[in-house]
Design a protein around this motif. Structure first.
Motif, PDB file in Angstrom:
ATOM      1  N   SER A  41     -54.293 -43.017  14.716  1.00  0.00           N
ATOM      2  CA  SER A  41     -55.622 -42.398  14.810  1.00  0.00           C
ATOM      3  C   SER A  41     -56.117 -41.946  13.439  1.00  0.00           C
ATOM      4  O   SER A  41     -57.310 -42.061  13.130  1.00  0.00           O
ATOM      5  CB  SER A  41     -55.589 -41.217  15.782  1.00  0.00           C
ATOM      6  OG  SER A  41     -54.723 -40.210  15.310  1.00  0.00           O
ATOM      7  N   VAL A  42     -55.221 -41.459  12.603  1.00  0.00           N
ATOM      8  CA  VAL A  42     -55.607 -41.033  11.253  1.00  0.00           C
ATOM      9  C   VAL A  42     -55.991 -42.253  10.412  1.00  0.00           C
ATOM     10  O   VAL A  42     -56.969 -42.216   9.661  1.00  0.00           O
ATOM     11  CB  VAL A  42     -54.462 -40.234  10.585  1.00  0.00           C
ATOM     12  CG1 VAL A  42     -54.807 -39.879   9.148  1.00  0.00           C
ATOM     13  CG2 VAL A  42     -54.133 -38.993  11.387  1.00  0.00           C
ATOM     14  N   VAL A  44     -57.216 -45.103  11.523  1.00  0.00           N
ATOM     15  CA  VAL A  44     -58.526 -45.568  11.989  1.00  0.00           C
ATOM     16  C   VAL A  44     -59.637 -44.657  11.482  1.00  0.00           C
ATOM     17  O   VAL A  44     -60.691 -45.123  11.032  1.00  0.00           O
ATOM     18  CB  VAL A  44     -58.549 -45.665  13.532  1.00  0.00           C
ATOM     19  CG1 VAL A  44     -59.957 -45.879  14.058  1.00  0.00           C
ATOM     20  CG2 VAL A  44     -57.640 -46.789  13.996  1.00  0.00           C
ATOM     21  N   LEU A  45     -59.416 -43.364  11.532  1.00  0.00           N
ATOM     22  CA  LEU A  45     -60.417 -42.409  11.063  1.00  0.00           C
ATOM     23  C   LEU A  45     -60.725 -42.609   9.579  1.00  0.00           C
ATOM     24  O   LEU A  45     -61.895 -42.657   9.169  1.00  0.00           O
ATOM     25  CB  LEU A  45     -59.942 -40.980  11.309  1.00  0.00           C
ATOM     26  CG  LEU A  45     -60.891 -39.869  10.887  1.00  0.00           C
ATOM     27  CD1 LEU A  45     -62.153 -39.904  11.733  1.00  0.00           C
ATOM     28  CD2 LEU A  45     -60.210 -38.530  10.996  1.00  0.00           C
ATOM     29  N   LEU A  46     -59.691 -42.756   8.764  1.00  0.00           N
ATOM     30  CA  LEU A  46     -59.904 -42.952   7.324  1.00  0.00           C
ATOM     31  C   LEU A  46     -60.565 -44.296   7.035  1.00  0.00           C
ATOM     32  O   LEU A  46     -61.439 -44.397   6.168  1.00  0.00           O
ATOM     33  CB  LEU A  46     -58.579 -42.818   6.576  1.00  0.00           C
ATOM     34  CG  LEU A  46     -58.007 -41.398   6.519  1.00  0.00           C
ATOM     35  CD1 LEU A  46     -56.614 -41.405   5.907  1.00  0.00           C
ATOM     36  CD2 LEU A  46     -58.914 -40.471   5.748  1.00  0.00           C
ATOM     37  N   ALA A  48     -62.577 -45.933   9.048  1.00  0.00           N
ATOM     38  CA  ALA A  48     -63.977 -45.820   9.467  1.00  0.00           C
ATOM     39  C   ALA A  48     -64.785 -45.048   8.421  1.00  0.00           C
ATOM     40  O   ALA A  48     -65.943 -45.387   8.146  1.00  0.00           O
ATOM     41  CB  ALA A  48     -64.065 -45.134  10.824  1.00  0.00           C
ATOM     42  N   PHE A  49     -64.186 -44.037   7.825  1.00  0.00           N
ATOM     43  CA  PHE A  49     -64.876 -43.283   6.779  1.00  0.00           C
ATOM     44  C   PHE A  49     -65.134 -44.163   5.554  1.00  0.00           C
ATOM     45  O   PHE A  49     -66.195 -44.075   4.935  1.00  0.00           O
ATOM     46  CB  PHE A  49     -64.087 -42.033   6.395  1.00  0.00           C
ATOM     47  CG  PHE A  49     -64.827 -41.138   5.454  1.00  0.00           C
ATOM     48  CD1 PHE A  49     -65.939 -40.435   5.881  1.00  0.00           C
ATOM     49  CD2 PHE A  49     -64.429 -41.020   4.136  1.00  0.00           C
ATOM     50  CE1 PHE A  49     -66.646 -39.621   5.007  1.00  0.00           C
ATOM     51  CE2 PHE A  49     -65.123 -40.209   3.260  1.00  0.00           C
ATOM     52  CZ  PHE A  49     -66.238 -39.506   3.691  1.00  0.00           C
ATOM     53  N   LEU A  97     -58.669 -50.838  10.118  1.00  0.00           N
ATOM     54  CA  LEU A  97     -59.190 -50.503  11.442  1.00  0.00           C
ATOM     55  C   LEU A  97     -58.411 -51.217  12.540  1.00  0.00           C
ATOM     56  O   LEU A  97     -58.034 -50.614  13.545  1.00  0.00           O
ATOM     57  CB  LEU A  97     -60.679 -50.859  11.547  1.00  0.00           C
ATOM     58  CG  LEU A  97     -61.654 -49.890  10.913  1.00  0.00           C
ATOM     59  CD1 LEU A  97     -63.046 -50.486  10.868  1.00  0.00           C
ATOM     60  CD2 LEU A  97     -61.663 -48.579  11.669  1.00  0.00           C
ATOM     61  N   THR A 101     -55.618 -49.343  14.911  1.00  0.00           N
ATOM     62  CA  THR A 101     -55.808 -49.366  16.364  1.00  0.00           C
ATOM     63  C   THR A 101     -54.557 -49.877  17.067  1.00  0.00           C
ATOM     64  O   THR A 101     -54.155 -49.337  18.113  1.00  0.00           O
ATOM     65  CB  THR A 101     -57.027 -50.237  16.724  1.00  0.00           C
ATOM     66  OG1 THR A 101     -58.174 -49.735  16.042  1.00  0.00           O
ATOM     67  CG2 THR A 101     -57.276 -50.241  18.211  1.00  0.00           C
ATOM     68  N   TRP A 104     -52.002 -47.129  16.846  1.00  0.00           N
ATOM     69  CA  TRP A 104     -52.403 -46.049  17.742  1.00  0.00           C
ATOM     70  C   TRP A 104     -52.065 -46.392  19.194  1.00  0.00           C
ATOM     71  O   TRP A 104     -51.577 -45.560  19.958  1.00  0.00           O
ATOM     72  CB  TRP A 104     -53.886 -45.819  17.590  1.00  0.00           C
ATOM     73  CG  TRP A 104     -54.439 -44.551  18.166  1.00  0.00           C
ATOM     74  CD1 TRP A 104     -53.780 -43.573  18.836  1.00  0.00           C
ATOM     75  CD2 TRP A 104     -55.802 -44.142  18.096  1.00  0.00           C
ATOM     76  NE1 TRP A 104     -54.634 -42.578  19.193  1.00  0.00           N
ATOM     77  CE2 TRP A 104     -55.898 -42.907  18.745  1.00  0.00           C
ATOM     78  CE3 TRP A 104     -56.943 -44.689  17.545  1.00  0.00           C
ATOM     79  CZ2 TRP A 104     -57.095 -42.212  18.869  1.00  0.00           C
ATOM     80  CZ3 TRP A 104     -58.126 -43.986  17.670  1.00  0.00           C
ATOM     81  CH2 TRP A 104     -58.200 -42.764  18.312  1.00  0.00           C
TER      82      TRP A 104
END
Length: 112
Positions: A41-42, A44-46, A48-49, A97, A101, A104
């Motif tokens: 999840s981290v 994917v978050l990074l 996406a940023f 990404l 995923t 995750w």
């Protein structure tokens, strides 16, 4: 404009990879938590940023072109192409990404 060769974006990609590697090592030595799966999840978050940052660079390019009010008088339309550094950062973020995923969703199945 070179955008400092995308130092911030590459740093975020490096942090995302580092988080995944550290959590994989932590999961190897610990059986109580699923750190590797949670790290997805981290990642994917990074990633996406990073994609958001890349899109903001594109927006800046559009604003700059509008400010300059430059017109191209050609009968053949030109296709806008991103610079090679921008393509590389975007490609790395896309890969993160997808990999994030997968981590995750399935990272907890590695040790079972």
């Amino acid at each position: 404009m070179k955008h400092r060769e995308y130092q911030i974006e590459w740093s975020l990609i490096g942090v995302a990879i580092l988080v995944a590697v550290i959590s994989l090592i932590a999961d190897y030595y610990s059986t109580d938590y699923n750190w590797f799966a949670r790290s997805g999840s981290v990642v994917v978050l990074l990633a996406a940023f990073v994609e958001f940052k890349i899109s903001s660079h594109i927006y800046e390019d559009i604003q700059r072109a509008q400010f300059m009010q430059s017109k191209i008088t050609m009968s053949i339309p030109l296709k806008a192409k991103p610079t090679k550094p921008r393509r590389n950062v975007s490609f790395a973020a896309h890969i993160l990404l997808v990999v994030g995923t997968i981590i995750w969703g399935y990272g907890d199945l590695i040790w079972s």
